[in-house]
Design an enzyme around this catalytic site. Structure first.
Site, PDB file in Angstrom:
ATOM      1  N   ARG A 268      53.688 141.093  42.770  1.00 34.10           N
ATOM      2  CA  ARG A 268      54.913 141.089  43.557  1.00 34.10           C
ATOM      3  C   ARG A 268      55.257 139.676  44.008  1.00 34.10           C
ATOM      4  O   ARG A 268      54.396 138.812  44.105  1.00 34.10           O
ATOM      5  CB  ARG A 268      54.742 141.976  44.810  1.00 34.10           C
ATOM      6  CG  ARG A 268      54.591 143.456  44.493  1.00 34.10           C
ATOM      7  CD  ARG A 268      55.877 144.034  43.968  1.00 34.10           C
ATOM      8  NE  ARG A 268      55.791 145.450  43.642  1.00 34.10           N
ATOM      9  CZ  ARG A 268      55.530 145.934  42.434  1.00 34.10           C
ATOM     10  NH1 ARG A 268      55.302 145.124  41.430  1.00 34.10           N
ATOM     11  NH2 ARG A 268      55.502 147.227  42.218  1.00 34.10           N
TER      12      ARG A 268
ATOM     13  N   HIS B  42      67.655 146.026  64.509  1.00 37.23           N
ATOM     14  CA  HIS B  42      67.030 144.835  65.121  1.00 37.23           C
ATOM     15  C   HIS B  42      65.539 145.012  65.398  1.00 37.23           C
ATOM     16  O   HIS B  42      64.820 144.046  65.567  1.00 37.23           O
ATOM     17  CB  HIS B  42      67.744 144.484  66.432  1.00 37.23           C
ATOM     18  CG  HIS B  42      67.428 145.445  67.538  1.00 37.23           C
ATOM     19  ND1 HIS B  42      68.006 146.692  67.624  1.00 37.23           N
ATOM     20  CD2 HIS B  42      66.559 145.357  68.577  1.00 37.23           C
ATOM     21  CE1 HIS B  42      67.524 147.317  68.679  1.00 37.23           C
ATOM     22  NE2 HIS B  42      66.639 146.525  69.276  1.00 37.23           N
TER      23      HIS B  42
ATOM     24  N   HIS C  97      50.524 148.832  65.413  1.00 39.14           N
ATOM     25  CA  HIS C  97      49.686 149.839  64.754  1.00 39.14           C
ATOM     26  C   HIS C  97      50.173 151.266  64.986  1.00 39.14           C
ATOM     27  O   HIS C  97      49.793 152.173  64.295  1.00 39.14           O
ATOM     28  CB  HIS C  97      48.235 149.698  65.240  1.00 39.14           C
ATOM     29  CG  HIS C  97      47.608 148.452  64.729  1.00 39.14           C
ATOM     30  ND1 HIS C  97      46.287 148.183  64.829  1.00 39.14           N
ATOM     31  CD2 HIS C  97      48.147 147.387  64.101  1.00 39.14           C
ATOM     32  CE1 HIS C  97      46.030 147.009  64.295  1.00 39.14           C
ATOM     33  NE2 HIS C  97      47.145 146.507  63.856  1.00 39.14           N
TER      34      HIS C  97
ATOM     35  N   LEU D 263      58.585 141.814  51.750  1.00 34.71           N
ATOM     36  CA  LEU D 263      58.575 140.820  52.820  1.00 34.71           C
ATOM     37  C   LEU D 263      57.387 141.029  53.732  1.00 34.71           C
ATOM     38  O   LEU D 263      56.922 142.144  53.925  1.00 34.71           O
ATOM     39  CB  LEU D 263      59.814 140.986  53.688  1.00 34.71           C
ATOM     40  CG  LEU D 263      61.150 140.668  53.057  1.00 34.71           C
ATOM     41  CD1 LEU D 263      62.246 140.964  54.053  1.00 34.71           C
ATOM     42  CD2 LEU D 263      61.191 139.209  52.668  1.00 34.71           C
TER      43      LEU D 263
ATOM     44  N   LYS E 120      70.934 151.900  47.685  1.00 35.52           N
ATOM     45  CA  LYS E 120      71.068 150.443  47.871  1.00 35.52           C
ATOM     46  C   LYS E 120      72.136 149.867  46.939  1.00 35.52           C
ATOM     47  O   LYS E 120      72.935 149.028  47.336  1.00 35.52           O
ATOM     48  CB  LYS E 120      69.726 149.755  47.605  1.00 35.52           C
ATOM     49  CG  LYS E 120      68.726 149.965  48.718  1.00 35.52           C
ATOM     50  CD  LYS E 120      69.105 149.083  49.872  1.00 35.52           C
ATOM     51  CE  LYS E 120      68.428 149.470  51.148  1.00 35.52           C
ATOM     52  NZ  LYS E 120      68.985 148.820  52.324  1.00 35.52           N
TER      53      LYS E 120
ATOM     54  N   VAL F 149      62.751 143.096  59.233  1.00 38.99           N
ATOM     55  CA  VAL F 149      63.792 142.107  58.943  1.00 38.99           C
ATOM     56  C   VAL F 149      64.615 141.829  60.204  1.00 38.99           C
ATOM     57  O   VAL F 149      64.858 140.662  60.559  1.00 38.99           O
ATOM     58  CB  VAL F 149      64.704 142.616  57.796  1.00 38.99           C
ATOM     59  CG1 VAL F 149      65.877 141.690  57.571  1.00 38.99           C
ATOM     60  CG2 VAL F 149      63.901 142.769  56.503  1.00 38.99           C
ATOM     61  N   GLY F 150      65.000 142.892  60.904  1.00 42.19           N
ATOM     62  CA  GLY F 150      65.828 142.741  62.107  1.00 42.19           C
ATOM     63  C   GLY F 150      65.157 141.878  63.164  1.00 42.19           C
ATOM     64  O   GLY F 150      65.810 141.051  63.820  1.00 42.19           O
TER      65      GLY F 150
ATOM     66  N   TYR G 177      66.471 155.919  46.749  1.00 43.51           N
ATOM     67  CA  TYR G 177      66.585 154.705  47.587  1.00 43.51           C
ATOM     68  C   TYR G 177      67.359 153.637  46.820  1.00 43.51           C
ATOM     69  O   TYR G 177      68.283 153.009  47.341  1.00 43.51           O
ATOM     70  CB  TYR G 177      65.168 154.238  47.929  1.00 43.51           C
ATOM     71  CG  TYR G 177      65.058 152.951  48.709  1.00 43.51           C
ATOM     72  CD1 TYR G 177      65.467 152.880  50.039  1.00 43.51           C
ATOM     73  CD2 TYR G 177      64.508 151.810  48.133  1.00 43.51           C
ATOM     74  CE1 TYR G 177      65.333 151.708  50.765  1.00 43.51           C
ATOM     75  CE2 TYR G 177      64.370 150.634  48.848  1.00 43.51           C
ATOM     76  CZ  TYR G 177      64.782 150.585  50.165  1.00 43.51           C
ATOM     77  OH  TYR G 177      64.643 149.408  50.881  1.00 43.51           O
TER      78      TYR G 177
HETATM   79  N1  LIG Z   1      60.326 145.329  54.289  1.00 42.18           N
HETATM   80  C1  LIG Z   1      60.516 144.874  53.081  1.00 42.18           C
HETATM   81  O1  LIG Z   1      59.561 144.465  52.376  1.00 42.18           O
HETATM   82  C2  LIG Z   1      61.923 144.828  52.502  1.00 42.18           C
HETATM   83  C3  LIG Z   1      62.091 144.299  51.233  1.00 42.18           C
HETATM   84  C4  LIG Z   1      63.357 144.242  50.667  1.00 42.18           C
HETATM   85  C5  LIG Z   1      64.453 144.704  51.373  1.00 42.18           C
HETATM   86  N2  LIG Z   1      64.273 145.222  52.612  1.00 42.18           N
HETATM   87  C6  LIG Z   1      65.478 145.746  53.282  1.00 42.18           C
HETATM   88  O2  LIG Z   1      65.579 145.213  54.582  1.00 42.18           O
HETATM   89  C7  LIG Z   1      66.189 146.167  55.443  1.00 42.18           C
HETATM   90  C8  LIG Z   1      65.333 146.341  56.667  1.00 42.18           C
HETATM   91  O3  LIG Z   1      64.026 146.740  56.269  1.00 42.18           O
HETATM   92  P1  LIG Z   1      62.780 146.643  57.262  1.00 42.18           P
HETATM   93  O4  LIG Z   1      61.593 146.386  56.431  1.00 42.18           O
HETATM   94  O5  LIG Z   1      63.122 145.752  58.401  1.00 42.18           O
HETATM   95  O6  LIG Z   1      62.726 148.152  57.752  1.00 42.18           O
HETATM   96  P2  LIG Z   1      61.977 148.741  59.034  1.00 42.18           P
HETATM   97  O7  LIG Z   1      61.017 147.753  59.543  1.00 42.18           O
HETATM   98  O8  LIG Z   1      61.529 150.103  58.681  1.00 42.18           O
HETATM   99  O9  LIG Z   1      63.152 148.884  60.112  1.00 42.18           O
HETATM  100  C9  LIG Z   1      64.200 149.774  59.926  1.00 42.18           C
HETATM  101  C10 LIG Z   1      65.224 149.566  61.011  1.00 42.18           C
HETATM  102  O10 LIG Z   1      66.296 150.463  60.764  1.00 42.18           O
HETATM  103  C11 LIG Z   1      66.596 151.168  61.949  1.00 42.18           C
HETATM  104  N3  LIG Z   1      67.074 152.501  61.616  1.00 42.18           N
HETATM  105  C12 LIG Z   1      66.524 153.379  60.731  1.00 42.18           C
HETATM  106  N4  LIG Z   1      67.238 154.530  60.710  1.00 42.18           N
HETATM  107  C13 LIG Z   1      68.248 154.353  61.614  1.00 42.18           C
HETATM  108  C14 LIG Z   1      69.323 155.166  62.057  1.00 42.18           C
HETATM  109  N5  LIG Z   1      69.515 156.406  61.574  1.00 42.18           N
HETATM  110  N6  LIG Z   1      70.160 154.676  63.004  1.00 42.18           N
HETATM  111  C15 LIG Z   1      69.991 153.437  63.503  1.00 42.18           C
HETATM  112  N7  LIG Z   1      69.010 152.600  63.119  1.00 42.18           N
HETATM  113  C16 LIG Z   1      68.142 153.065  62.177  1.00 42.18           C
HETATM  114  C17 LIG Z   1      65.275 151.237  62.713  1.00 42.18           C
HETATM  115  O11 LIG Z   1      65.587 151.423  64.075  1.00 42.18           O
HETATM  116  P3  LIG Z   1      64.574 152.151  65.125  1.00 42.18           P
HETATM  117  O12 LIG Z   1      63.311 151.336  65.100  1.00 42.18           O
HETATM  118  O13 LIG Z   1      65.287 152.091  66.411  1.00 42.18           O
HETATM  119  O14 LIG Z   1      64.369 153.547  64.607  1.00 42.18           O
HETATM  120  C18 LIG Z   1      64.697 149.856  62.409  1.00 42.18           C
HETATM  121  O15 LIG Z   1      65.225 148.905  63.303  1.00 42.18           O
HETATM  122  C19 LIG Z   1      66.368 147.445  54.622  1.00 42.18           C
HETATM  123  O16 LIG Z   1      67.690 147.528  54.187  1.00 42.18           O
HETATM  124  C20 LIG Z   1      65.448 147.253  53.442  1.00 42.18           C
HETATM  125  O17 LIG Z   1      65.947 147.875  52.280  1.00 42.18           O
HETATM  126  C21 LIG Z   1      63.042 145.299  53.205  1.00 42.18           C
END
Ligand SMILES: NC(=O)c1ccc[n+]([C@@H]2O[C@H](COP(=O)([O-])OP(=O)(O)OC[C@H]3O[C@@H](n4cnc5c(N)ncnc54)[C@H](OP(=O)(O)O)[C@@H]3O)[C@@H](O)[C@H]2O)c1
Length: 337
Positions: free
Chosen positions: A215, A12, A177, A167, A141, A16-17, A137
């Site tokens: 992209r 969360h 930051h 995204l 996935k 994305v969360g 990765y």
């Molecule tokens: N960002 C993009 O451009 C993008 C594009 C395509 C798909 N996605 C997919 O969207 C999803 C979320 O990506 P995001 O960009 O939101 O990533 P993010 O901003 O890096 O956030 C990752 C989240 O995962 C949690 N997390 C990581 N390791 C964990 C663990 N061991 N136990 C519990 N929680 C854990 C983190 O929690 P903490 O903060 O508490 O550590 C954080 O809430 C992923 O599956 C990614 O593949 C993202």
């Protein structure tokens, strides 16, 4: 779905969360289960099982993952594999075991083969080998998506996968930051931050590598709406959610500088040290199934997205400038994935 349904948003606090939680709260869902990784490390099976047994969420949104850009992926192939595999194995299995009715797994366009025909459709997964720079990765996935499919096929549960391209968010987390770890957005974040800092007189130049990769960039708020529509379908399916347009890093850079009244050519220097392997030249998602079956269309276009990012970073740069003028050092960490 009833507004008091117990919904667990894993991840969360991420890009994305955060967008998911915001959308759910706006829609009146109050019974949200949220845990940071330090409260519940999803790589630990016993902890995950105990959590699911105790809480028994009705809906699970799995947006927790180890995420990063090319550089992070290339230098950390082991944790990119281990963390992502463990998180999804534990969460999907526990969700099924403890009776979750619906689950949505967030996958990425990195799962597509390196030489994937464009635009990418749902069925192109596993039609070729992934891009080597983010191979582990991608394999994690793809495994997650196959796991979801298997649980649906064998147990009849409503478990779905959604495939997102790059995204952007505008919900606080992207602009933290202290925590620059969201690799796929780093190049563009680097540009908006540098351009706004140049605008207020905090720096003069930004050094870039390859600016030609194209992209399909979308706004996280739009994409999670598609995800929510998906999750309410009765028959699980995979969906690509994408804008259907691509823009290069160069195009992005020009627009950012233009919006700030600056000439990018005066401030951007191409430096070979910043070159990364080009990965795939173009990544374009085909969201026609999501548009047709879910009735979804993105609302925030490329220009509007840049406006939001520039506005947010300009505000930050102005604060940094005020602090600097008052004698405080507030040098932000370099963002280089
Ligand atoms: N960002 C993009 O451009 C993008 C594009 C395509 C798909 N996605 C997919 O969207 C999803 C979320 O990506 P995001 O960009 O939101 O990533 P993010 O901003 O890096 O956030 C990752 C989240 O995962 C949690 N997390 C990581 N390791 C964990 C663990 N061991 N136990 C519990 N929680 C854990 C983190 O929690 P903490 O903060 O508490 O550590 C954080 O809430 C992923 O599956 C990614 O593949 C993202």
């Amino acid at each position: 779905m009833e507004k008091d349904a117990k919904i667990y948003v894993a991840g969360h606090s991420g890009l994305v969360g955060t967008a998911i939680v915001r959308m759910l709260r706006e829609q009146g869902y109050k019974n949200l289960l949220l845990r940071t990784s330090s409260e519940l490390d999803l790589r630990r099976q016993a902890d995950v099982e105990a959590f699911f047994e105790r809480e028994r969420p009705r809906v699970v949104i799995l947006a927790a993952a180890r995420v990063g850009g090319i550089w992070a992926n290339m230098n950390n192939p082991a944790p990119f594999f281990y963390d992502n595999m463990m998180i999804q194995l534990n969460v999907v299995h526990a969700a099924w075991r403890f009776g979750a009715e619906r689950l949505l797994f967030v996958s990425s366009s990195c799962s597509y083969p390196r030489m994937c025909p464009q635009p990418m459709k749902e069925e192109y997964i596993l039609t070729g080998v992934p891009e080597p720079t983010n191979e582990t990765y991608a394999i994690a996935k793809i495994s997650g998506m196959k796991m979801i499919e298997a649980y649906h096929r064998q147990y009849g549960v409503r478990f779905f996968s959604v495939i997102f391209p790059n995204l952007f968010g505008c919900n606080g987390i992207l602009f933290n930051h202290e925590s620059p770890r969201r690799g796929e957005t780093f190049v563009t974040r680097k540009i908006t931050r540098a351009a706004t800092r140049i605008k207020v007189g905090l720096q003069e130049k930004v050094f870039m590598g390859n600016m030609e990769a194209k992209r399909d960039w979308g706004f996280a708020g739009d994409y999670v709406e598609a995800m929510w529509l998906m999750l309410q379908q009765d028959e699980p399916d995979d969906y690509v959610v994408a804008t259907g347009e691509t823009h290069s890093v160069r195009e992005f850079t020009e627009k950012v500088f233009q919006k700030l009244g600056l000439d990018w050519r005066a401030h951007v220097e191409i430096d070979p040290r910043y070159y990364r392997p080009t990965e795939v030249d173009v990544l374009l998602g085909d969201a026609s199934k999501a548009r047709k079956k879910l009735g979804w269309t993105p609302k925030v276009g490329f220009e509007a997205l840049i406006d939001m990012m520039v506005a947010a970073d300009l505000e930050q740069a102005q604060k940094e400038k005020t602090l600097k003028d008052a004698g405080f050092t507030c040098e932000p960490k370099r963002i280089l994935s």
